[in-house]
Design an enzyme around this catalytic site. Structure first.
Site, PDB file in Angstrom:
ATOM      1  N   ASP A 120       3.741   2.705 -10.116  1.00 26.24           N
ATOM      2  CA  ASP A 120       2.961   1.863  -9.220  1.00 26.24           C
ATOM      3  C   ASP A 120       1.656   2.583  -8.886  1.00 26.24           C
ATOM      4  O   ASP A 120       1.674   3.753  -8.479  1.00 26.24           O
ATOM      5  CB  ASP A 120       3.749   1.578  -7.940  1.00 26.24           C
ATOM      6  CG  ASP A 120       3.080   0.519  -7.079  1.00 26.24           C
ATOM      7  OD1 ASP A 120       2.393  -0.348  -7.640  1.00 26.24           O
ATOM      8  OD2 ASP A 120       3.259   0.546  -5.855  1.00 26.24           O
ATOM      9  N   TYR A 122      -2.497   2.565  -7.195  1.00 26.37           N
ATOM     10  CA  TYR A 122      -3.165   2.419  -5.883  1.00 26.37           C
ATOM     11  C   TYR A 122      -4.639   2.208  -6.188  1.00 26.37           C
ATOM     12  O   TYR A 122      -5.467   3.055  -5.914  1.00 26.37           O
ATOM     13  CB  TYR A 122      -2.923   3.711  -5.096  1.00 26.37           C
ATOM     14  CG  TYR A 122      -3.320   3.733  -3.641  1.00 26.37           C
ATOM     15  CD1 TYR A 122      -2.878   2.782  -2.748  1.00 26.37           C
ATOM     16  CD2 TYR A 122      -4.118   4.774  -3.156  1.00 26.37           C
ATOM     17  CE1 TYR A 122      -3.219   2.844  -1.406  1.00 26.37           C
ATOM     18  CE2 TYR A 122      -4.467   4.853  -1.817  1.00 26.37           C
ATOM     19  CZ  TYR A 122      -4.013   3.885  -0.943  1.00 26.37           C
ATOM     20  OH  TYR A 122      -4.358   3.971   0.389  1.00 26.37           O
ATOM     21  N   HIS A 127      -8.302  -2.028  -0.616  1.00 30.92           N
ATOM     22  CA  HIS A 127      -7.003  -1.717  -0.003  1.00 30.92           C
ATOM     23  C   HIS A 127      -6.951  -0.257   0.434  1.00 30.92           C
ATOM     24  O   HIS A 127      -6.545   0.047   1.570  1.00 30.92           O
ATOM     25  CB  HIS A 127      -5.884  -1.996  -1.003  1.00 30.92           C
ATOM     26  CG  HIS A 127      -4.536  -1.541  -0.545  1.00 30.92           C
ATOM     27  ND1 HIS A 127      -3.872  -2.123   0.508  1.00 30.92           N
ATOM     28  CD2 HIS A 127      -3.723  -0.535  -0.990  1.00 30.92           C
ATOM     29  CE1 HIS A 127      -2.714  -1.523   0.693  1.00 30.92           C
ATOM     30  NE2 HIS A 127      -2.596  -0.548  -0.202  1.00 30.92           N
ATOM     31  N   ARG A 136      -6.118   7.128   9.060  1.00 25.96           N
ATOM     32  CA  ARG A 136      -6.966   8.300   9.300  1.00 25.96           C
ATOM     33  C   ARG A 136      -8.257   7.876   9.998  1.00 25.96           C
ATOM     34  O   ARG A 136      -9.351   8.036   9.450  1.00 25.96           O
ATOM     35  CB  ARG A 136      -7.289   9.021   7.983  1.00 25.96           C
ATOM     36  CG  ARG A 136      -6.069   9.559   7.256  1.00 25.96           C
ATOM     37  CD  ARG A 136      -6.471  10.367   6.015  1.00 25.96           C
ATOM     38  NE  ARG A 136      -7.253   9.571   5.068  1.00 25.96           N
ATOM     39  CZ  ARG A 136      -6.729   8.767   4.157  1.00 25.96           C
ATOM     40  NH1 ARG A 136      -5.399   8.639   4.060  1.00 25.96           N
ATOM     41  NH2 ARG A 136      -7.489   8.075   3.327  1.00 25.96           N
ATOM     42  N   GLU A 196       3.504  -6.198  -0.684  1.00 24.73           N
ATOM     43  CA  GLU A 196       2.313  -5.772  -1.407  1.00 24.73           C
ATOM     44  C   GLU A 196       2.152  -6.698  -2.599  1.00 24.73           C
ATOM     45  O   GLU A 196       2.995  -6.708  -3.505  1.00 24.73           O
ATOM     46  CB  GLU A 196       2.421  -4.313  -1.855  1.00 24.73           C
ATOM     47  CG  GLU A 196       2.310  -3.341  -0.697  1.00 24.73           C
ATOM     48  CD  GLU A 196       2.237  -1.887  -1.111  1.00 24.73           C
ATOM     49  OE1 GLU A 196       1.834  -1.067  -0.263  1.00 24.73           O
ATOM     50  OE2 GLU A 196       2.587  -1.579  -2.271  1.00 24.73           O
ATOM     51  N   GLU A 198       0.798  -7.647  -5.972  1.00 25.12           N
ATOM     52  CA  GLU A 198       0.311  -6.850  -7.088  1.00 25.12           C
ATOM     53  C   GLU A 198       0.409  -7.626  -8.395  1.00 25.12           C
ATOM     54  O   GLU A 198       1.008  -8.693  -8.460  1.00 25.12           O
ATOM     55  CB  GLU A 198       1.111  -5.540  -7.197  1.00 25.12           C
ATOM     56  CG  GLU A 198       1.156  -4.737  -5.899  1.00 25.12           C
ATOM     57  CD  GLU A 198       1.722  -3.341  -6.084  1.00 25.12           C
ATOM     58  OE1 GLU A 198       1.750  -2.859  -7.239  1.00 25.12           O
ATOM     59  OE2 GLU A 198       2.136  -2.731  -5.079  1.00 25.12           O
ATOM     60  N   ASP A 230       5.738  -5.658  -4.271  1.00 24.12           N
ATOM     61  CA  ASP A 230       6.317  -4.332  -4.069  1.00 24.12           C
ATOM     62  C   ASP A 230       6.578  -4.159  -2.576  1.00 24.12           C
ATOM     63  O   ASP A 230       5.740  -3.662  -1.831  1.00 24.12           O
ATOM     64  CB  ASP A 230       5.361  -3.253  -4.590  1.00 24.12           C
ATOM     65  CG  ASP A 230       6.046  -1.909  -4.721  1.00 24.12           C
ATOM     66  OD1 ASP A 230       7.246  -1.884  -5.018  1.00 24.12           O
ATOM     67  OD2 ASP A 230       5.374  -0.884  -4.539  1.00 24.12           O
ATOM     68  N   ARG A 234       7.041   0.022   6.267  1.00 21.56           N
ATOM     69  CA  ARG A 234       5.920   0.843   6.738  1.00 21.56           C
ATOM     70  C   ARG A 234       6.348   1.927   7.724  1.00 21.56           C
ATOM     71  O   ARG A 234       5.743   3.006   7.741  1.00 21.56           O
ATOM     72  CB  ARG A 234       4.850  -0.058   7.381  1.00 21.56           C
ATOM     73  CG  ARG A 234       4.244  -1.077   6.432  1.00 21.56           C
ATOM     74  CD  ARG A 234       3.566  -0.439   5.246  1.00 21.56           C
ATOM     75  NE  ARG A 234       2.924  -1.448   4.399  1.00 21.56           N
ATOM     76  CZ  ARG A 234       2.400  -1.197   3.212  1.00 21.56           C
ATOM     77  NH1 ARG A 234       2.445   0.023   2.705  1.00 21.56           N
ATOM     78  NH2 ARG A 234       1.840  -2.162   2.509  1.00 21.56           N
ATOM     79  N   GLN A 237       7.888   4.600   5.643  1.00 19.84           N
ATOM     80  CA  GLN A 237       6.822   5.230   4.864  1.00 19.84           C
ATOM     81  C   GLN A 237       6.015   6.212   5.706  1.00 19.84           C
ATOM     82  O   GLN A 237       5.690   7.313   5.260  1.00 19.84           O
ATOM     83  CB  GLN A 237       5.904   4.135   4.293  1.00 19.84           C
ATOM     84  CG  GLN A 237       4.773   4.671   3.424  1.00 19.84           C
ATOM     85  CD  GLN A 237       3.901   3.538   2.882  1.00 19.84           C
ATOM     86  OE1 GLN A 237       4.126   2.359   3.175  1.00 19.84           O
ATOM     87  NE2 GLN A 237       2.910   3.891   2.086  1.00 19.84           N
ATOM     88  N   LYS A 250       9.790   2.389  -0.475  1.00 19.34           N
ATOM     89  CA  LYS A 250       9.431   1.479  -1.555  1.00 19.34           C
ATOM     90  C   LYS A 250      10.590   1.202  -2.508  1.00 19.34           C
ATOM     91  O   LYS A 250      10.591   0.183  -3.197  1.00 19.34           O
ATOM     92  CB  LYS A 250       8.287   2.096  -2.377  1.00 19.34           C
ATOM     93  CG  LYS A 250       7.050   2.453  -1.581  1.00 19.34           C
ATOM     94  CD  LYS A 250       6.143   1.277  -1.413  1.00 19.34           C
ATOM     95  CE  LYS A 250       4.807   1.714  -0.835  1.00 19.34           C
ATOM     96  NZ  LYS A 250       3.850   0.604  -0.785  1.00 19.34           N
ATOM     97  N   THR A 254      11.695  -4.196  -5.581  1.00 15.44           N
ATOM     98  CA  THR A 254      10.411  -4.663  -6.099  1.00 15.44           C
ATOM     99  C   THR A 254      10.685  -5.949  -6.859  1.00 15.44           C
ATOM    100  O   THR A 254      11.486  -5.954  -7.798  1.00 15.44           O
ATOM    101  CB  THR A 254       9.771  -3.633  -7.037  1.00 15.44           C
ATOM    102  OG1 THR A 254       9.524  -2.420  -6.325  1.00 15.44           O
ATOM    103  CG2 THR A 254       8.451  -4.160  -7.598  1.00 15.44           C
ATOM    104  N   THR A 345      -1.547  -2.655  -4.555  1.00 14.74           N
ATOM    105  CA  THR A 345      -1.894  -3.807  -3.726  1.00 14.74           C
ATOM    106  C   THR A 345      -3.274  -4.342  -4.075  1.00 14.74           C
ATOM    107  O   THR A 345      -4.251  -3.587  -4.165  1.00 14.74           O
ATOM    108  CB  THR A 345      -1.865  -3.428  -2.239  1.00 14.74           C
ATOM    109  OG1 THR A 345      -0.594  -2.867  -1.941  1.00 14.74           O
ATOM    110  CG2 THR A 345      -2.106  -4.635  -1.357  1.00 14.74           C
ATOM    111  N   GLU A 359      -2.723  -4.498   6.281  1.00 16.41           N
ATOM    112  CA  GLU A 359      -4.168  -4.720   6.396  1.00 16.41           C
ATOM    113  C   GLU A 359      -4.476  -5.965   7.216  1.00 16.41           C
ATOM    114  O   GLU A 359      -5.419  -5.978   8.009  1.00 16.41           O
ATOM    115  CB  GLU A 359      -4.774  -4.872   5.004  1.00 16.41           C
ATOM    116  CG  GLU A 359      -4.617  -3.669   4.103  1.00 16.41           C
ATOM    117  CD  GLU A 359      -4.921  -4.039   2.669  1.00 16.41           C
ATOM    118  OE1 GLU A 359      -6.097  -3.968   2.282  1.00 16.41           O
ATOM    119  OE2 GLU A 359      -3.978  -4.401   1.937  1.00 16.41           O
TER     120      GLU A 359
END
Length: 407
Positions: A120, A122, A127, A136, A196, A198, A230, A234, A237, A250, A254, A345, A359
């Site tokens: 998978d 990113y 995203h 962050r 997610e 995808e 997917d 959260r 995670q 995860k 899926t 995603t 998001e």
């Protein structure tokens, strides 16, 4: 000509002759699973027609999975696609083909291939930047390596499930609230269950260990695409993903589409990827004057309990599927027939174009509840203005402890 013949698909039908996705199906009569092609609201029994018309590809189409066809290589993929197109459009084949079209809602669809390895990625800049701002705040949203390589991780192929299979809410460890006096992590059902949206890419022709697959060989190895959800916990995670990557957040499920759209059906949807803002190493560089259009203009739609919540645009993905394949083999790793890799995603620049609830709600929720049904559909522009439908992946969330029926 019969007015109600399933061969008489309306002009412009998104599952018309320009599409022809592959799947594996069986009928209520107890027949063995075999390869089918979706045409309008029907499924064509390709093995039966191939037998009736003496096709040299009968054995491939009579297989219980797509694997033999996938492994046969691009010249065979193109030849089979040409035959199926002729069967469905040439009046000379009408009598042989019509009895072998089954109504879609009267067949059972199966996992179309056995998944080997699963990677998978990113690869959406939008995203990654959105997630960076949530997790962050006040820092650069993208990590320093993000514009230099397609970041990815290896997932768990054993929990990849076909569309329609319920998803059980996972349980796991999560960080307690700051004002919780109990020491250590909490344990229990995830309370921040997310999606997610995808796009997946299915490997047909394997590669040799120690020999990287160049970016330009993408179309020789990838059989087709499918939609992917997917699922992500959260809260699990956030607690486990330091310092390594996704694991139990995860690996529980899926979901993938049961229809695999061949790359040749998406020829009109090929587009240039976004402008490269950093120099790329040669094995990833797609900025030359003769570089092909490795991006794909796929339009996704996410619905929860029937309500549309997002419409992610795949054309905005920074890293292409060709670059992803090149990167995951550049160290000498091989790919096998049935390997699956997902785009990560899919999110665009607008608020209603994001591919996750993380998001969409800026990390505050609401999240998925037990009983919610998530559907991801999609389409791509085809020749002469027609739409190419991408099937769809749908599943309902079941509570922790619910046991799905054994297949």
């Amino acid at each position: 000509m019969s007015e109600h013949s399933p061969l008489d698909v309306p002009e412009g039908d998104p599952f018309g002759p320009h599409n022809l996705p592959y799947g594996v199906f069986s009928t209520p009569a107890g027949t063995n699973p075999r390869v089918g092609v979706r045409y309008g609201a029907s499924v064509l029994d390709t093995a039966a027609v191939a037998t009736a018309l003496g096709s040299p590809y009968t054995a491939l189409l009579a297989a219980p999975t797509l694997a033999p066809l996938m492994a046969a290589g691009r010249p065979v993929w193109q030849a089979v696609r040409a035959e199926v197109t002729a069967w469905l459009t040439d009046p000379a084949h009408r009598a042989a083909v019509e009895p072998h079209l089954h109504e879609l809602d009267r067949v059972a669809l199966h996992m179309p291939f056995e998944v080997g390895d699963y990677v998978d990625f990113y690869s959406s800049e939008h995203h990654a930047a959105n997630v960076g701002r949530i997790f962050r705040p006040g820092e650069e949203p993208l990590t320093p390596n993000w514009k230099h390589l397609p970041i990815g991780y290896h997932g768990r192929s054993g929990t990849i499930i076909p569309a329609g299979t319920p998803v059980v809410r996972p349980a796991g460890q999560r960080k307690r609230a700051a004002d919780d006096p109990v020491p250590g992590p909490a344990f229990g059902p995830s309370i921040r269950l997310d999606i997610e949206a995808e796009v997946g890419f299915v490997i047909g022709v394997p590669s040799r260990m120690g020999t990287p697959v160049p970016r330009t060989a993408f179309r020789d190895h990838v059989f087709g695409v499918c939609l992917v959800n997917d699922w992500s916990a959260r809260d699990v995670q956030l607690w486990e993903q330091r310092p390594l990557g996704p694991h139990q957040a995860k690996s529980f499920a899926t979901s993938i589409d049961t229809w695999i759209t061949p790359l040749d059906a998406l020829e009109a949807a090929r587009v240039a990827p976004p402008e490269r803002t950093h120099p790329l190493l040669p094995y990833l560089d797609d900025t030359g004057a003769d570089a092909p259009d490795d991006g794909y203009d796929l339009r996704l739609e996410v619905r929860i309990n029937g309500e549309r919540v997002s419409r992610p645009p795949f054309a905005a993905m920074y890293w292409t599927a060709a670059q992803q394949l090149a990167h995951m083999t550049v160290n000498g790793a091989s790919v096998r027939t049935g390997d699956l890799y997902a785009s990560g995603t899919v999110s665009g620049p607008e608020p209603d174009q994001v591919g996750s609830l993380l998001e969409l709600t800026k990390g505050k929720g609401p999240w998925l509840e037990d009983g919610d049904t998530v559907a991801i559909d999609g389409w791509a522009p085809g020749p002469n203005g027609v739409r190419i439908a991408l099937g769809g992946v749908v599943a309902q969330v079941k509570p922790t402890g619910w046991t799905p029926p054994q297949r």
